[in-house]
Scaffold this motif. Structure first.
Motif, mmCIF file in Angstrom:
data_model
loop_
_atom_site.group_PDB
_atom_site.id
_atom_site.type_symbol
_atom_site.label_atom_id
_atom_site.label_comp_id
_atom_site.label_asym_id
_atom_site.label_seq_id
_atom_site.Cartn_x
_atom_site.Cartn_y
_atom_site.Cartn_z
ATOM 1 N N VAL A 123 -1.571 76.182 5.928
ATOM 2 C CA VAL A 123 -0.202 76.596 6.224
ATOM 3 C C VAL A 123 0.270 77.532 5.119
ATOM 4 C CG1 VAL A 123 2.157 75.838 6.681
ATOM 5 C CG2 VAL A 123 0.235 74.396 7.358
ATOM 6 N N THR A 124 0.755 78.688 5.508
ATOM 7 C CA THR A 124 1.299 79.654 4.548
ATOM 8 C C THR A 124 2.709 80.039 4.972
ATOM 9 O OG1 THR A 124 0.355 81.528 5.755
ATOM 10 C CG2 THR A 124 -0.968 80.585 3.958
ATOM 11 N N ALA A 125 3.455 80.605 4.020
ATOM 12 C CA ALA A 125 4.842 80.995 4.302
ATOM 13 C C ALA A 125 5.133 82.360 3.695
ATOM 14 C CB ALA A 125 5.808 79.953 3.756
ATOM 15 N N ASP A 126 5.922 83.146 4.413
ATOM 16 C CA ASP A 126 6.421 84.432 3.926
ATOM 17 C C ASP A 126 7.937 84.431 4.087
ATOM 18 O OD1 ASP A 126 3.878 86.343 3.562
ATOM 19 O OD2 ASP A 126 3.564 85.085 5.337
ATOM 20 N N PHE A 127 8.639 84.727 2.992
ATOM 21 C CA PHE A 127 10.100 84.666 2.997
ATOM 22 C C PHE A 127 10.710 86.059 2.907
ATOM 23 C CE2 PHE A 127 9.207 80.319 2.000
ATOM 24 C CZ PHE A 127 10.308 79.595 2.433
ATOM 25 N N THR A 128 11.792 86.249 3.655
ATOM 26 C CA THR A 128 12.605 87.455 3.543
ATOM 27 C C THR A 128 14.052 87.020 3.336
ATOM 28 O OG1 THR A 128 11.146 88.692 5.017
ATOM 29 C CG2 THR A 128 13.350 89.582 4.664
ATOM 30 N N HIS A 129 14.669 87.492 2.249
ATOM 31 C CA HIS A 129 16.048 87.129 1.926
ATOM 32 C C HIS A 129 16.909 88.388 1.905
ATOM 33 C CE1 HIS A 129 14.639 83.153 0.631
ATOM 34 N NE2 HIS A 129 13.721 83.767 -0.102
ATOM 35 N N GLY A 130 18.006 88.355 2.619
ATOM 36 C CA GLY A 130 18.977 89.442 2.581
ATOM 37 C C GLY A 130 20.244 88.970 1.902
ATOM 38 N N ILE A 131 20.626 89.638 0.821
ATOM 39 C CA ILE A 131 21.763 89.199 0.011
ATOM 40 C C ILE A 131 22.965 90.095 0.278
ATOM 41 C CG2 ILE A 131 22.599 88.815 -2.340
ATOM 42 C CD1 ILE A 131 19.698 88.389 -3.176
ATOM 43 N N SER A 132 24.093 89.463 0.581
ATOM 44 C CA SER A 132 25.357 90.186 0.724
ATOM 45 C C SER A 132 26.291 89.730 -0.388
ATOM 46 C CB SER A 132 25.972 89.908 2.097
ATOM 47 O OG SER A 132 26.348 88.543 2.208
ATOM 48 N N ASP A 133 27.555 90.087 -0.292
ATOM 49 C CA ASP A 133 28.509 89.700 -1.334
ATOM 50 C C ASP A 133 28.820 88.209 -1.318
ATOM 51 O OD1 ASP A 133 28.692 92.294 -2.218
ATOM 52 O OD2 ASP A 133 30.411 92.779 -0.940
ATOM 53 N N THR A 134 28.613 87.573 -0.158
ATOM 54 C CA THR A 134 29.029 86.174 -0.035
ATOM 55 C C THR A 134 27.910 85.213 0.348
ATOM 56 O OG1 THR A 134 29.675 86.558 2.271
ATOM 57 C CG2 THR A 134 31.387 86.832 0.581
ATOM 58 N N SER A 135 26.786 85.724 0.866
ATOM 59 C CA SER A 135 25.770 84.803 1.373
ATOM 60 C C SER A 135 24.363 85.354 1.205
ATOM 61 C CB SER A 135 26.025 84.498 2.854
ATOM 62 O OG SER A 135 25.847 85.674 3.629
ATOM 63 N N ILE A 136 23.391 84.459 1.431
ATOM 64 C CA ILE A 136 21.978 84.828 1.458
ATOM 65 C C ILE A 136 21.440 84.460 2.836
ATOM 66 C CG2 ILE A 136 19.706 84.479 0.423
ATOM 67 C CD1 ILE A 136 21.096 83.559 -2.121
ATOM 68 N N ASP A 137 20.966 85.457 3.577
ATOM 69 C CA ASP A 137 20.385 85.234 4.901
ATOM 70 C C ASP A 137 18.871 85.164 4.748
ATOM 71 O OD1 ASP A 137 22.952 85.439 5.937
ATOM 72 O OD2 ASP A 137 22.770 87.604 6.229
ATOM 73 N N THR A 138 18.297 84.041 5.142
ATOM 74 C CA THR A 138 16.872 83.799 4.911
ATOM 75 C C THR A 138 16.110 83.675 6.220
ATOM 76 O OG1 THR A 138 17.301 82.682 2.809
ATOM 77 C CG2 THR A 138 15.193 82.215 3.873
ATOM 78 N N GLU A 139 14.937 84.294 6.222
ATOM 79 C CA GLU A 139 13.989 84.148 7.328
ATOM 80 C C GLU A 139 12.647 83.747 6.737
ATOM 81 O OE1 GLU A 139 13.429 86.995 10.874
ATOM 82 O OE2 GLU A 139 11.757 87.482 9.528
ATOM 83 N N ALA A 140 12.131 82.607 7.194
ATOM 84 C CA ALA A 140 10.833 82.122 6.721
ATOM 85 C C ALA A 140 9.847 82.150 7.879
ATOM 86 C CB ALA A 140 10.958 80.714 6.170
ATOM 87 N N ILE A 141 8.741 82.872 7.707
ATOM 88 C CA ILE A 141 7.669 82.901 8.701
ATOM 89 C C ILE A 141 6.578 81.949 8.220
ATOM 90 C CG2 ILE A 141 5.969 84.293 9.916
ATOM 91 C CD1 ILE A 141 8.815 85.006 10.637
ATOM 92 N N ILE A 142 6.385 80.860 8.965
ATOM 93 C CA ILE A 142 5.384 79.855 8.607
ATOM 94 C C ILE A 142 4.188 80.018 9.539
ATOM 95 C CG2 ILE A 142 4.906 77.389 8.403
ATOM 96 C CD1 ILE A 142 7.897 76.998 7.885
ATOM 97 N N THR A 143 3.027 80.250 8.948
ATOM 98 C CA THR A 143 1.805 80.490 9.720
ATOM 99 C C THR A 143 0.890 79.278 9.616
ATOM 100 O OG1 THR A 143 1.958 82.866 9.286
ATOM 101 C CG2 THR A 143 -0.166 82.022 10.036
ATOM 102 N N ILE A 144 0.523 78.729 10.783
ATOM 103 C CA ILE A 144 -0.348 77.554 10.843
ATOM 104 C C ILE A 144 -1.697 78.006 11.390
ATOM 105 C CG2 ILE A 144 -0.627 75.220 11.769
ATOM 106 C CD1 ILE A 144 2.443 75.281 12.281
ATOM 107 N N ALA A 145 -2.744 77.754 10.621
ATOM 108 C CA ALA A 145 -4.090 78.175 11.024
ATOM 109 C C ALA A 145 -5.031 76.986 10.992
ATOM 110 C CB ALA A 145 -4.594 79.277 10.101
ATOM 111 N N SER A 146 -6.090 77.085 11.786
ATOM 112 C CA SER A 146 -7.095 76.026 11.825
ATOM 113 C C SER A 146 -8.448 76.641 12.127
ATOM 114 C CB SER A 146 -6.737 74.985 12.887
ATOM 115 O OG SER A 146 -7.773 74.028 13.022
ATOM 116 N N GLU A 147 -9.489 76.067 11.544
ATOM 117 C CA GLU A 147 -10.842 76.547 11.803
ATOM 118 C C GLU A 147 -11.385 76.007 13.119
ATOM 119 O OE1 GLU A 147 -13.168 75.483 8.455
ATOM 120 O OE2 GLU A 147 -12.246 76.976 7.119
ATOM 121 N N LYS A 148 -10.650 75.066 13.709
ATOM 122 C CA LYS A 148 -11.067 74.467 14.975
ATOM 123 C C LYS A 148 -9.888 74.505 15.939
ATOM 124 C CE LYS A 148 -13.859 71.198 12.338
ATOM 125 N NZ LYS A 148 -14.070 69.763 12.021
ATOM 126 N N PRO A 149 -10.119 74.522 17.218
ATOM 127 C CA PRO A 149 -9.013 74.480 18.179
ATOM 128 C C PRO A 149 -8.222 73.182 18.031
ATOM 129 C CG PRO A 149 -11.037 75.182 19.247
ATOM 130 C CD PRO A 149 -11.427 74.692 17.887
#
Length: 632
Positions: free
Chosen positions: A40-66
């Motif tokens: 399991v890996t994660a990639d984060f994108t954060h957008g910062i404004s004057d009042t808040s932080i908008d976050t998007e996390a892409i979580i990738t789940i991989a397996s060597e078997k079905p």
């Protein structure tokens, strides 16, 4: 690859059992669910404004078997999050629920029996918003439980300026319209810390109460306070009361002394700011005692240094087995040797993992005993070990006791710690090194700017002195400052006066009175051009300010003893006052009026009157004699 237990829970419905069994047969494997392996890996994108932080996390789940996944559970180490979940590949919104607890939000996502194959990864997109806290450092959580964070992208308004410091190294900084975009790959910390501006500032308070319990004599109490150095500047906002004496010792420590009358009590309250900055060039050459082996930094070990020489050689450095002086190699090699001695310390010792962050009060054991038992080492063991081997090769070094702030995310608040400063003669700079913290946190720290390390005292001349004078949490408090840029001001007023003297005195006493009207201390002065040749040699050996620091609102006096044989009319002298990289010069001048003592004035007047009367009598006598001759 991580075990499924702890972050994935797979619930197979009756309808999916047949499909799962079929896929397992195709892969010719018979693996129980508890042994299934996922990455399991994660990639984060954060957008910062004057009042808040908008976050998007892409979580990738991989397996060597079905695999068939019905539900996925994970945890974000941040509380009170309101999340939305999507299939990142199809943008379809997924059903997900969250549970808030102290310091974390648990999330369960319904994947509706999605299939993970070696050629088809499962991607989950989680979005949420958090309020932007107006603090000195910007801390952005960028991790999920049991997942490896591959990248973090942070976008923020250009009005904040370029980042001064980030807890993890930036791989890229680019301009995107009215924003800057930072990219960090494979961060080590769960939270990314960012600081903006030209310098990092902290607000500090010192509160101490001194009581003289003696009934018949005064007592002097000492207080060690943060001092100015090549990495920090102290702005003093309030000093109540001013110390009776403020001194700087040979290690550069600031020592405040308060003199209390018998049975007297004093409440000491100090407020100020600490400005951290990139290390500047040192003005003075290190003292010889900074390479001396003594006390805990003395060793009779020989085998350990054979290992060290072998270690350095294995790094590709060409030195002899009898190498003892770093000045025998070129500049680039000197810098590498300092780095490798640091790395050797980190690899040789093992930290005491059960240790509670803070200054260790246990007795120190010294280099030889550390070598005998390198496990369960505390911060002072790391510094004693590193200083010993640095000095062995002629590298000036010293121990620092200070405070590590919370901007790097080691703890929710700060803690006391030991670290080392070594002098790089090729750059003429002091290098900060914290081998214990690197080993303890498993994060590479060599070459770090260490804006989170606030030095309180330094030990170079003696391994055990001076002592830290803060014993309770309330004695010394540090918080990140959110104030606008603070400006250190080196300001002063001077007056050169000569005290009354007499013509029979051998010397004429001159006094240079200095008043600090700025907000930083004056810790050094130099006499320059003057119409008195070589005026420096006339500085009084006792009444001078060589070891004294002049705090804001304090006045000090420099005494000159000028021979009466020297013309002291309209004396002037150029004086430079400084504080590390801040310096100002002033031309101080005085009209010298030598006042004759009253008894000499009376004698002089009496002689003048007698001389006048003598002249009158002589004239009278001559006139009378002349008249007698005329009449005769």
């Amino acid at each position: 690859m991580k075990n499924l237990t702890g972050y994935l829970k797979k619930i197979l419905s009756l309808s999916s059992l047949v499909l799962a069994f079929f896929l397992l047969l195709l892969s010719n494997q018979n693996v129980r669910a508890a042994e299934d392996q996922f990455s399991v890996t994660a990639d984060f994108t954060h957008g910062i404004s004057d009042t808040s932080i908008d976050t998007e996390a892409i979580i990738t789940i991989a397996s060597e078997k079905p695999r068939v996944v019905s539900y996925f559970t994970t945890t974000i180490p941040q509380e009170n999050l309101s999340v939305e979940c999507y299939n990142a590949s199809t943008s379809k919104k997924l059903d997900c629920s969250s549970h808030n607890r102290t310091g974390a939000t648990d999330i369960m996502v319904d994947f509706n029996n999605a299939i993970v194959k070696p050629t088809s990864k499962l991607k989950l997109r989680i979005t949420y918003h958090t309020a932007l806290e107006k603090t000195g450092a910007l801390n952005i959580v960028s991790s999920v439980q049991d997942a490896v964070t591959k990248s973090v992208v942070i976008t923020y308004p250009k009005t904040n300026g370029e980042p001064l410091w980030t807890s993890d190294a930036m791989q890229n900084l680019k301009s995107v319209n009215n924003n800057y975009q930072i990219t960090i790959l494979k961060p080590i910390y769960t939270s990314i810390s960012i600081l903006f501006g030209k310098s990092i500032s902290y607000q500090f308070t010192i509160s101490k109460t001194f009581s003289n319990t003696l009934k018949d004599q005064n007592q002097t109490f000492e207080l060690i306070v943060p001092s100015d150095s090549t990495t920090q500047t102290i702005i003093w906002d309030n000093l109540t009361p001013l110390p009776n004496i403020a001194e700087q010792d040979e290690d550069g420590n600031y020592i405040f002394k308060y003199i209390l009358a018998p049975e007297d009590t004093l409440d000491c309250n100090i407020q100020g700011h600490i400005l951290k900055r990139a290390t500047i060039t040192a003005k003075n050459t290190p003292e010889a005692f900074l390479t001396t082996a003594l006390g805990y930094w003395k060793t009779s070990e020989k085998l350990e240094f054979t290992r060290i020489i072998s270690y350095i050689k294995n790094k590709g450095i060409k030195i002899t087995d009898g190498f003892t002086n770093i000045q025998d190699v070129d500049a680039d090699t000197q810098q590498l040797i300092i780095k490798y001695l640091y790395q050797y310390t980190v690899e040789r010792l093992n930290p005491q993992k059960s240790l509670v962050s803070g200054v260790i009060t246990d007795s120190r054991v010294g280099f030889d005993n550390i070598v005998a038992d390198p496990n369960e080492a505390n911060p002072s063991d790391y510094t004693d070990f590193l200083i010993t081997i640095l000095r062995k090769y002629g590298i000036p070094s010293r121990q620092v006791i200070g405070y590590v702030s919370n901007i790097s995310g080691y703890t929710s608040d700060g803690f006391y710690n030991y670290w080392v400063e070594a002098y790089d003669t090729t750059q003429q700079k002091w290098i900060t090194m914290d081998p214990f913290l690197e080993d303890y946190s498993s994060k590479p720290l060599y070459g770090n700017a260490f804006f989170d390390h606030i030095a309180i005292l330094k030990r170079g001349k003696f391994p055990v002195a001076p002592k830290l004078t803060f014993y309770k949490d309330s004695d010394f408090k540090v918080t990140s400052s959110s104030e606008d840029e603070l400006i250190p001001e080196l300001k002063f007023e001077t007056q050169l006066v000569f005290e009354s003297s007499n013509t029979l005195s051998k010397y004429l006493k001159g006094l240079i009175n200095v008043s600090n009207t700025g907000n930083i201390a004056i810790n050094e002065y130099a006499l320059g051009e003057s119409n008195i040749e070589n005026i420096k040699k006339y500085v009084d050996p006792v009444n001078n300010i060589n070891s004294q620091i002049i705090l804001p609102k304090q006045t000090a006096t420099l005494q000159l003893n000028v021979p009466n044989s020297i013309n002291t009319s309209n004396v002037f002298v150029n004086i430079e006052f400084s504080n590390e990289d801040y310096s100002e010069s002033v031309l101080s001048a005085s009209d010298t009026n030598i006042q004759i003592p009253i008894y000499l004035q009376i004698i002089t007047k009496a002689i003048s009157i007698l001389s006048f009367l003598g002249i009158i009598y002589l004239v009278y006598f001559l006139l009378r004699r002349f008249n007698n001759k005329q009449n005769g």
